[in-house]
Design an enzyme around this catalytic site. Structure first.
Site, PDB file in Angstrom:
ATOM      1  N   SER A 240       0.835  -1.211   0.000  1.00 56.98           N
ATOM      2  CA  SER A 240       0.000   0.000   0.000  1.00 56.98           C
ATOM      3  C   SER A 240       0.866   1.256   0.000  1.00 56.98           C
ATOM      4  CB  SER A 240      -0.895   0.028   1.245  1.00 56.98           C
ATOM      5  OG  SER A 240      -1.851  -0.993   1.175  1.00 56.98           O
TER       6      SER A 240
ATOM      7  N   ARG B 272       1.570   4.360  -2.962  1.00 58.11           N
ATOM      8  CA  ARG B 272       1.356   5.766  -2.609  1.00 58.11           C
ATOM      9  C   ARG B 272       2.645   6.580  -2.721  1.00 58.11           C
ATOM     10  NH1 ARG B 272      -2.441   2.560  -0.431  1.00 58.11           N
ATOM     11  NH2 ARG B 272      -4.484   3.432   0.111  1.00 58.11           N
TER      12      ARG B 272
ATOM     13  N   GLY C 136      -5.909  -3.907  -7.986  1.00 60.86           N
ATOM     14  CA  GLY C 136      -7.107  -3.135  -7.676  1.00 60.86           C
ATOM     15  C   GLY C 136      -6.735  -1.821  -7.005  1.00 60.86           C
TER      16      GLY C 136
ATOM     17  N   ARG D 149     -13.420  -6.448 -11.816  1.00 60.66           N
ATOM     18  CA  ARG D 149     -13.529  -5.850 -10.475  1.00 60.66           C
ATOM     19  C   ARG D 149     -14.341  -4.557 -10.516  1.00 60.66           C
ATOM     20  NH1 ARG D 149      -8.279  -6.649  -7.121  1.00 60.66           N
ATOM     21  NH2 ARG D 149      -9.680  -5.965  -5.469  1.00 60.66           N
TER      22      ARG D 149
ATOM     23  N   SER E 125     -13.654   1.257   2.614  1.00 61.46           N
ATOM     24  CA  SER E 125     -12.639   0.913   1.621  1.00 61.46           C
ATOM     25  C   SER E 125     -11.579   2.000   1.541  1.00 61.46           C
ATOM     26  CB  SER E 125     -13.286   0.725   0.253  1.00 61.46           C
ATOM     27  OG  SER E 125     -12.287   0.785  -0.749  1.00 61.46           O
TER      28      SER E 125
ATOM     29  N   ASP F 236      -7.063  -8.259   4.336  1.00 62.78           N
ATOM     30  CA  ASP F 236      -6.169  -9.067   3.483  1.00 62.78           C
ATOM     31  C   ASP F 236      -5.650 -10.313   4.206  1.00 62.78           C
ATOM     32  OD1 ASP F 236      -6.555  -7.292   1.445  1.00 62.78           O
ATOM     33  OD2 ASP F 236      -4.618  -6.288   1.653  1.00 62.78           O
TER      34      ASP F 236
ATOM     35  N   LYS G  56     -12.404  -9.078  -4.020  1.00 62.94           N
ATOM     36  CA  LYS G  56     -10.936  -8.947  -4.001  1.00 62.94           C
ATOM     37  C   LYS G  56     -10.360  -9.636  -5.241  1.00 62.94           C
ATOM     38  CE  LYS G  56     -10.590  -6.474  -0.371  1.00 62.94           C
ATOM     39  NZ  LYS G  56     -10.121  -5.109  -0.513  1.00 62.94           N
TER      40      LYS G  56
ATOM     41  N   ARG H 245      -3.035 -14.279  -2.269  1.00 63.35           N
ATOM     42  CA  ARG H 245      -3.148 -14.586  -0.820  1.00 63.35           C
ATOM     43  C   ARG H 245      -3.697 -15.998  -0.587  1.00 63.35           C
ATOM     44  NH1 ARG H 245      -1.120 -10.011   1.089  1.00 63.35           N
ATOM     45  NH2 ARG H 245      -1.788  -8.087   0.101  1.00 63.35           N
TER      46      ARG H 245
HETATM   47  C1  S3P Z   1      -5.614  -1.324   0.083  1.00 64.66           C
HETATM   48  C2  S3P Z   1      -6.842  -1.361   0.669  1.00 64.66           C
HETATM   49  C3  S3P Z   1      -7.555  -2.610   0.967  1.00 64.66           C
HETATM   50  C4  S3P Z   1      -6.741  -3.871   0.686  1.00 64.66           C
HETATM   51  C5  S3P Z   1      -5.838  -3.733  -0.490  1.00 64.66           C
HETATM   52  C6  S3P Z   1      -4.925  -2.531  -0.348  1.00 64.66           C
HETATM   53  C7  S3P Z   1      -4.955  -0.013  -0.101  1.00 64.66           C
HETATM   54  O1  S3P Z   1      -8.737  -2.608   0.228  1.00 64.66           O
HETATM   55  O2  S3P Z   1      -7.581  -4.993   0.525  1.00 64.66           O
HETATM   56  O3  S3P Z   1      -5.034  -4.899  -0.640  1.00 64.66           O
HETATM   57  O4  S3P Z   1      -3.736   0.031  -0.337  1.00 64.66           O
HETATM   58  O5  S3P Z   1      -5.649   1.014  -0.014  1.00 64.66           O
HETATM   59  P1  S3P Z   1     -10.056  -1.809   0.683  1.00 64.66           P
HETATM   60  O6  S3P Z   1     -10.281  -0.815  -0.392  1.00 64.66           O
HETATM   61  O7  S3P Z   1     -11.102  -2.888   0.777  1.00 64.66           O
HETATM   62  O8  S3P Z   1      -9.832  -1.142   2.005  1.00 64.66           O
END
Ligand code: S3P
Length: 445
Positions: free
Chosen positions: A21, A25, A97, A125, A176, A331, A358, A405
């Site tokens: 994550s 970013r 995603g 998705r 989310s 996750d 997911k 995963r």
């Molecule tokens: C993530 C948020 C999560 C997680 C994903 C990474 C992120 O999803 O499942 O692997 O980096 O913002 P959500 O959008 O369901 O919180």
């Protein structure tokens, strides 16, 4: 083979790769900053390298973002909020995603048009969750429909916006972090203030990083406000350097935390793991199950907390997981199911319907995986109930359905089980988040 046949393993693992994550970013915010910055312990996995390549495409001079594979560092020339250029080709996030949702927040706020897509899994998705709020902000995104579904899917065609997005007040319908981040990133291109209200908190890396970069962001309980009034500036360390070290990924560490708990005769120390409470809550869940886990927070220059996690073999008892913590362990649920298979009693997961959208339908694929291992598990619309049976004692065959995963969870179960010869199909997807996983797992043979 009895438990005593497991040879004693006591090791330190100091090379869990960087947080996924935060790596995404870092590329995004490093590119939008006024100054240049570098990020060490960057995650060199398929997902994050796709984000790296996309931000190379979005520069008039692609040599202004570079990487050093050997020391896992990326170097980014900040272009400022208005410095991105139109890409010459369709952008491709691969399997990510997080990549597509976060980057669409940025692209929908630019003057130029873009098209963004990903692999066959990404094309299934749901994107309505970001298209709706971004459309309310005045952005224009057109996606695809799928027969029998009421949602929007990639490829996404994004039309540029001339005066930047307008501010909105948005009540999040789902917890989310990806959706929240897409809105926050779009709000950086507006002079007015956008307000996001979260029903349930989700992981907060974007808010922490935006604050560290000097954005005009406020956090007040479940209310977040943000605008583009302030330029972004990558933070400088107390040493004067502006190389930020990305903590190692808690979600990757989670596989080895569970392995150490369920494999007899085992004790491990995992070094420099990210401990952001919106990410590391699995530790509390496992402790409630009786896990022997010690955490030593490290001091150091970082924008997020990190530390060492010491774990040893423990007798675990299953619990009903508090639905409030689901977004913080979202996750880790497949690997928690593996832990539960080796534990006494019943593990109940509810309010986790987000798992269905997911990398795979993770309720369905987790249930199928546990059944293949001989476990007793019932599927519910928003979770599952698993009756632990002290292990996994048969040969099994699991298909990851392209979900990294699920593949890694199956490998962990096989390492802790007795004389297992597993067949784990479609495990290449492990490279999306943890390319060195199998190498690290070899230490447990
Ligand atoms: C993530 C948020 C999560 C997680 C994903 C990474 C992120 O999803 O499942 O692997 O980096 O913002 P959500 O959008 O369901 O919180």
């Amino acid at each position: 083979m009895s438990n005593t046949n497991f040879k004693r393993i006591e090791i330190t693992i100091d090379n869990i790769p960087g947080d996924k994550s935060i790596s995404h970013r870092a590329i995004i915010l490093g590119s939008l900053a006024e100054n240049s910055s570098a990020y060490s312990n960057f995650l060199f996995s398929e997902d994050c390298l796709n984000t790296f390549n996309i931000f190379r495409e979005l520069r008039s001079d692609p040599t202004t973002i570079t990487k050093n594979d050997a020391n896992k560092t990326v170097f980014i020339k900040g272009l400022g909020l208005n410095g991105l250029s139109q890409a010459k080709k369709i952008l491709d996030v691969g399997n990510s995603g997080t990549g597509i949702r976060l980057i669409t927040g940025i692209l929908a706020s630019q003057l130029f048009d873009t098209e963004i897509t990903g692999d066959s899994s990404i094309q299934k998705r749901p994107m309505k969750r970001i298209v709706d709020p971004l459309t309310q902000m005045g952005c224009s995104i057109k996606g695809q429909s799928l027969e029998g579904k009421n949602d929007i899917y990639p490829p996404l065609k994004i039309t540029g916006i001339s005066d930047g997005p307008t501010a909105i007040e948005y009540k999040m319908p789902v917890a989310s972090a990806q959706v929240k981040s897409a809105i926050l990133f779009a709000s950086l291109f507006s002079r007015e203030t956008t307000t996001i209200i979260e029903k349930k908190p989700s992981r907060n890396h974007t808010e922490i990083m935006l604050k560290a970069f000097g954005a005009d962001i406020t956090l007040n309980g479940n209310i977040i406000t943000c605008s583009g009034k302030n330029p972004l500036v990558a933070p400088t360390q107390s040493t004067g350097e502006n190389t930020l070290t990305i903590p190692s990924d808690f979600s990757s560490a989670a596989f080895f935390i569970v392995l150490a708990l369920i494999r007899p005769n085992t004790k491990i120390t995992l070094k420099n793991i990210g401990l952001n409470p919106t990410r590391a809550t699995l530790i509390d869940v496992l402790k409630d199950m009786g896990a022997k886990i010690n955490v030593i927070e490290n001091e150091g220059n970082n924008i997020e907390p990190f530390g060492d996690i010491i774990v040893e073999t423990s007798a675990l008892k299953n619990i009903t997981v508090d639905e409030k913590v689901i977004p913080f362990i979202i996750d880790e649920i497949p690997i928690l199911a593996v832990a539960a298979l080796f534990s006494e009693g019943t593990l109940k997961i509810t309010n986790a319907e987000e798992l269905r959208v997911k990398e795979s339908d993770r309720i369905e694929t987790t249930v199928a995986m546990i059944r293949a291992m001989g476990g007793e598990i019932s599927e519910q619309p928003d979770g599952f109930e698993l009756i632990g049976n002290n292990g996994c004692n048969k040969e099994f065959e699991v298909d990851s359905h392209g979900d990294h995963r699920i593949a890694m969870s199956a490998y962990i179960a096989s390492k802790a089980g007795n004389e297992l010869q597993p067949t784990i199909n479609n495990s290449d997807c492990i490279n999306t988040s943890f390319p060195t996983f199998l190498e690290l797992l070899c230490q447990f043979s």
